[in-house]
Scaffold this motif. Structure first.
Motif, PDB file in Angstrom:
ATOM      1  N   LEU A 432      10.371   7.001  -2.163  1.00  0.00           N
ATOM      2  CA  LEU A 432       9.128   6.306  -2.504  1.00  0.00           C
ATOM      3  C   LEU A 432       9.396   5.106  -3.395  1.00  0.00           C
ATOM      4  O   LEU A 432       8.726   4.064  -3.267  1.00  0.00           O
ATOM      5  CB  LEU A 432       8.169   7.283  -3.181  1.00  0.00           C
ATOM      6  CG  LEU A 432       7.656   8.414  -2.269  1.00  0.00           C
ATOM      7  CD1 LEU A 432       6.767   9.369  -3.049  1.00  0.00           C
ATOM      8  CD2 LEU A 432       6.900   7.850  -1.074  1.00  0.00           C
ATOM      9  N   ASP A 433      10.376   5.212  -4.289  1.00  0.00           N
ATOM     10  CA  ASP A 433      10.737   4.049  -5.112  1.00  0.00           C
ATOM     11  C   ASP A 433      11.290   2.924  -4.235  1.00  0.00           C
ATOM     12  O   ASP A 433      10.934   1.744  -4.410  1.00  0.00           O
ATOM     13  CB  ASP A 433      11.786   4.447  -6.158  1.00  0.00           C
ATOM     14  CG  ASP A 433      11.177   5.237  -7.304  1.00  0.00           C
ATOM     15  OD1 ASP A 433       9.933   5.218  -7.451  1.00  0.00           O
ATOM     16  OD2 ASP A 433      11.927   5.881  -8.053  1.00  0.00           O
ATOM     17  N   TYR A 435      10.768   2.422  -1.010  1.00  0.00           N
ATOM     18  CA  TYR A 435       9.693   1.879  -0.170  1.00  0.00           C
ATOM     19  C   TYR A 435       8.779   0.965  -0.982  1.00  0.00           C
ATOM     20  O   TYR A 435       8.330  -0.083  -0.492  1.00  0.00           O
ATOM     21  CB  TYR A 435       8.902   3.047   0.428  1.00  0.00           C
ATOM     22  CG  TYR A 435       7.869   2.623   1.445  1.00  0.00           C
ATOM     23  CD1 TYR A 435       8.218   2.395   2.769  1.00  0.00           C
ATOM     24  CD2 TYR A 435       6.539   2.453   1.082  1.00  0.00           C
ATOM     25  CE1 TYR A 435       7.276   2.009   3.705  1.00  0.00           C
ATOM     26  CE2 TYR A 435       5.586   2.070   2.009  1.00  0.00           C
ATOM     27  CZ  TYR A 435       5.952   1.851   3.322  1.00  0.00           C
ATOM     28  OH  TYR A 435       5.014   1.462   4.244  1.00  0.00           O
ATOM     29  N   ASP A 436       8.500   1.342  -2.223  1.00  0.00           N
ATOM     30  CA  ASP A 436       7.647   0.534  -3.083  1.00  0.00           C
ATOM     31  C   ASP A 436       8.292  -0.813  -3.386  1.00  0.00           C
ATOM     32  O   ASP A 436       7.630  -1.857  -3.414  1.00  0.00           O
ATOM     33  CB  ASP A 436       7.375   1.306  -4.378  1.00  0.00           C
ATOM     34  CG  ASP A 436       6.092   0.854  -5.057  1.00  0.00           C
ATOM     35  OD1 ASP A 436       5.330   0.117  -4.418  1.00  0.00           O
ATOM     36  OD2 ASP A 436       5.855   1.239  -6.212  1.00  0.00           O
ATOM     37  N   ARG A 437       9.614  -0.810  -3.598  1.00  0.00           N
ATOM     38  CA  ARG A 437      10.314  -2.056  -3.938  1.00  0.00           C
ATOM     39  C   ARG A 437      10.417  -2.997  -2.733  1.00  0.00           C
ATOM     40  O   ARG A 437      10.223  -4.210  -2.868  1.00  0.00           O
ATOM     41  CB  ARG A 437      11.720  -1.742  -4.433  1.00  0.00           C
ATOM     42  CG  ARG A 437      11.782  -1.049  -5.785  1.00  0.00           C
ATOM     43  CD  ARG A 437      13.225  -0.980  -6.256  1.00  0.00           C
ATOM     44  NE  ARG A 437      13.373  -0.213  -7.483  1.00  0.00           N
ATOM     45  CZ  ARG A 437      14.503  -0.141  -8.174  1.00  0.00           C
ATOM     46  NH1 ARG A 437      15.576  -0.801  -7.757  1.00  0.00           N
ATOM     47  NH2 ARG A 437      14.573   0.578  -9.269  1.00  0.00           N
ATOM     48  N   ALA A 439       8.726  -2.877   0.300  1.00  0.00           N
ATOM     49  CA  ALA A 439       7.468  -3.131   1.017  1.00  0.00           C
ATOM     50  C   ALA A 439       7.711  -3.517   2.473  1.00  0.00           C
ATOM     51  O   ALA A 439       7.327  -4.612   2.914  1.00  0.00           O
ATOM     52  CB  ALA A 439       6.665  -4.218   0.305  1.00  0.00           C
ATOM     53  N   HIS A 465       2.443   5.819  -5.923  1.00  0.00           N
ATOM     54  CA  HIS A 465       3.103   4.704  -5.245  1.00  0.00           C
ATOM     55  C   HIS A 465       2.229   4.021  -4.198  1.00  0.00           C
ATOM     56  O   HIS A 465       2.608   2.982  -3.671  1.00  0.00           O
ATOM     57  CB  HIS A 465       4.382   5.187  -4.556  1.00  0.00           C
ATOM     58  CG  HIS A 465       5.521   5.450  -5.495  1.00  0.00           C
ATOM     59  ND1 HIS A 465       5.666   6.640  -6.177  1.00  0.00           N
ATOM     60  CD2 HIS A 465       6.575   4.669  -5.868  1.00  0.00           C
ATOM     61  CE1 HIS A 465       6.758   6.610  -6.905  1.00  0.00           C
ATOM     62  NE2 HIS A 465       7.333   5.413  -6.745  1.00  0.00           N
ATOM     63  N   ASP A 466       1.094   4.600  -3.874  1.00  0.00           N
ATOM     64  CA  ASP A 466       0.248   4.054  -2.807  1.00  0.00           C
ATOM     65  C   ASP A 466      -1.101   3.662  -3.391  1.00  0.00           C
ATOM     66  O   ASP A 466      -2.125   4.294  -3.142  1.00  0.00           O
ATOM     67  CB  ASP A 466       0.081   5.101  -1.705  1.00  0.00           C
ATOM     68  CG  ASP A 466      -0.298   4.456  -0.374  1.00  0.00           C
ATOM     69  OD1 ASP A 466      -0.119   3.236  -0.222  1.00  0.00           O
ATOM     70  OD2 ASP A 466      -0.774   5.187   0.510  1.00  0.00           O
TER      71      ASP A 466
END
Length: 609
Positions: A432-433, A435-437, A439, A465-466
């Protein structure tokens, strides 16, 4: 030619008593023409039903089967006489007596030759007729009788809509009659389904082929006077365990089914309630530790396993290691050979997570094993170092083979994570980290289930994160077989951000669909090297995000890697993997105990790439 112990027992089963009776008549003539001695038993219903009709005040719709019969069991006013309550036992006893008498007749008439006993009513019909619960004593009696049958012909002569649309989609009495037959047929051994909608001559010809094949197998089988050797497999995980349902349960099920070709097989697993059941010729025994919770349940399972091993007589035991200690010191408690299967040896990972030295118990336990199977070469090196005297075999997992669809290579609408929900071990926080970075332009789908605590932890991470107006991270929960196939087929690529793995069966499944796999460069996952995988230095979140974005935006790259993945997956077949377990079992059981020395250290059975 080895003479069988007795006649081959064959039943023709199904709701249509007229159809099964006529099939037995045709088979009797056809088998007689082939020189076989045949004794046919025709039934006109249970003797209790014939002699003691059900009083009107007791009768229910669907008598004697269906829900009405089950409801009377708890209602003293509607249960009828004691004789009526013992109906199922008396019916099973009559069936057992009739087939025993017919077997004596067939053996006397055959005079040492091959013989067949045909019945137009078998244990499957009894189980369905009385609507028996799976764990009831009467059901157990019918299932023991079913074990004596060499073949049960289930004549499927329901309406075409049942086969065209599926059992669940069709309403009416036909579904009510056929659904229990379908359910029980999955739990009994040696069931052969026959399409009864065809012409009677074609139905009889198909049934004849099945019976003749069964006779030929008996001719080439070992002497039936020698009891089949008993192989037991133990695994904590199970397909019905909502907290896990991992790949380990699937592997053990595949191995058990293959071993059942030559041995009597029992699988010992965890459950909420104690009980036994037969599934595809394999007996399952459940240890009631599920109510203690996932963590305490694992510890209880490990502590009880040696006691269970002393109660179940066995010739060989295959133990799938269970966290947190992995080993249960099982070889100390049994004189039979024990093979440890390293599918869940995670003491080192748990030490890094909880700082509790589980690995000390694991290392001590590993030295008790003389035979260990690991999933990959890296774990093989570690286990050989920890247990120098053990014979360590490397047997990779397998996958259902499928044709590679060139038109779907490089396509996909989302990024997929598929597996057990364990945030730390599976690296979901890292995913998730990343994916967040990065995008990436594709949405992230997470499919899987875990313990309630782990699911709450994941839900909190996804919410953190969403935060955009449109959700781009979707947690789907547990995915059944059909849903799982759909997700693999429609995904762009698979992400596996695990901190610890022993093989990564879901990665192999994704590769079989022609999907690249993005993972950290762990030693246990290097079997994927040059197989369409994309690796990142362990736990480098920024680099993982960059490679995720690269795969999400470059369909040409996904197509090239996907083709390599699909071709690599074709070297990992269930038939080859389970065949090696079968060969190992024969080596340990067919060789005298004094000659069972481990082969030269370092030798292993590696899956060919």
């Amino acid at each position: 030619m080895t003479t069988p112990r007795g006649p081959l027992l064959v039943a023709a089963s199904g709701p249509d008593a007229v159809g099964t009776s006529s099939l037995v008549g045709r088979l009797t003539a056809l088998l007689g023409e082939r020189g076989l001695t045949v004794v046919a038993l025709h039934s006109s219903g249970c003797f209790l039903c014939r002699r003691f009709p059900v009083p009107p005040r007791v009768r229910d719709t669907g008598e004697p089967g269906g829900d009405g019969w089950v409801r009377r069991d708890g209602d003293p006013k509607r249960r009828g006489s004691r004789l009526r309550r013992a109906h199922a036992f008396l019916d099973a006893g009559e069936l057992a007596a009739r087939i025993a008498f017919a077997g004596l007749r067939a053996r006397a008439r055959a005079r040492g030759g091959e013989s067949v006993v045909l019945t137009d009513r078998g244990p499957l019909d009894g189980l369905v007729t009385y609507g028996l619960p799976d764990g009831s004593a009467a059901a157990g009696l019918f299932r023991r009788i079913a074990g004596r049958y060499g073949l049960t012909l289930l004549v499927e002569n329901g309406p075409d809509t049942l086969r065209g649309q599926g059992w669940e989609r069709t309403d009416g009495p036909s579904t009510a009659a056929w659904a229990p037959y379908r359910s029980w047929s999955r739990r009994l051994p040696r069931i052969a389904r026959i399409d009864g909608q065809r012409a009677p001559s074609l139905v009889a010809a198909t049934a004849l082929d099945r019976v003749v094949d069964a006779v030929r197998k008996r001719e080439t089988a070992p002497d039936a006077t020698e009891p089949r050797r008993h192989v037991v497999l133990s695994v904590y995980d199970d397909a019905d365990n909502p907290a896990y349902r991992g790949g380990g349960a699937l592997v053990i099920a595949k191995v058990a089914h293959r071993l059942a070709e030559d041995f009597r097989v029992t699988v010992v697993t965890a459950g909420r309630n104690a009980g036994t059941e037969d599934r595809d010729g394999v007996r399952y025994v459940r240890i009631p530790v599920g109510r203690a919770g996932p963590r305490a349940g694992q510890l209880l399972f490990l502590s009880l396993l040696p006691l269970v091993a002393r109660r179940i007589r066995h010739d060989l035991w295959l133990e799938s290691f269970t966290p947190p200690f992995s080993t249960s010191f099982l070889p100390v408690t049994t004189g039979a050979p024990v093979v440890g299967i390293d599918q869940g040896r995670s003491a080192e990972a748990l030490w890094r997570r909880y700082h509790i030295p589980f690995f000390l118990v694991e290392r001590l336990g590993l030295r008790c094993y003389r035979h260990i199977v690991v999933m990959n070469a890296a774990d093989g090196s570690v286990v050989r170092r920890l247990s120098p005297r053990a014979d360590v075999q490397v047997i990779a997992n397998g996958v259902d083979q499928r044709l590679l669809d060139e038109n779907r290579l490089g396509t996909g609408r989302f990024i997929l994570f598929l597996g057990r929900i364990d945030t730390w071990i599976k690296g979901l926080d890292l995913l998730l980290d990343a994916y967040d970075r990065s995008a990436p332009p594709l949405e992230l789908l997470i499919a899987g289930s875990g313990t309630p605590a782990e699911e709450r932890r994941l839900a909190a991470l996804v919410a953190a994160h969403d935060r955009g107006p449109e959700p781009r991270i979707h947690w789907l929960g547990f995915a059944g077989p059909e849903r799982k196939r759909q997700l693999l087929r429609d995904s762009a690529f698979m992400v596996m951000p695990s901190r610890h793995e022993t093989f990564g069966l879901v990665a192999l499944e994704s590769m079989s669909y022609g999907k690249p796999v993005l993972h950290f460069d762990l030693p246990a996952l290097r079997w994927m090297r040059d197989g369409g995988d994309v690796t990142v230095s362990p736990f480098d979140v920024a680099a993982y995000g960059r490679r995720m974005n690269e795969l999400a935006t470059d369909a040409t790259l996904r197509r090239r890697l996907g083709r390599r993945s699909g071709l690599a997956a074709q070297h990992y077949t269930w038939d080859e993997m389970t065949g090696r377990y079968l060969a190992l079992a024969h080596r340990l059981l067919d060789t005298p105990a004094s000659a069972r020395r481990p082969r030269k250290r370092g030798a292993s059975w590696l899956t060919t790439r």
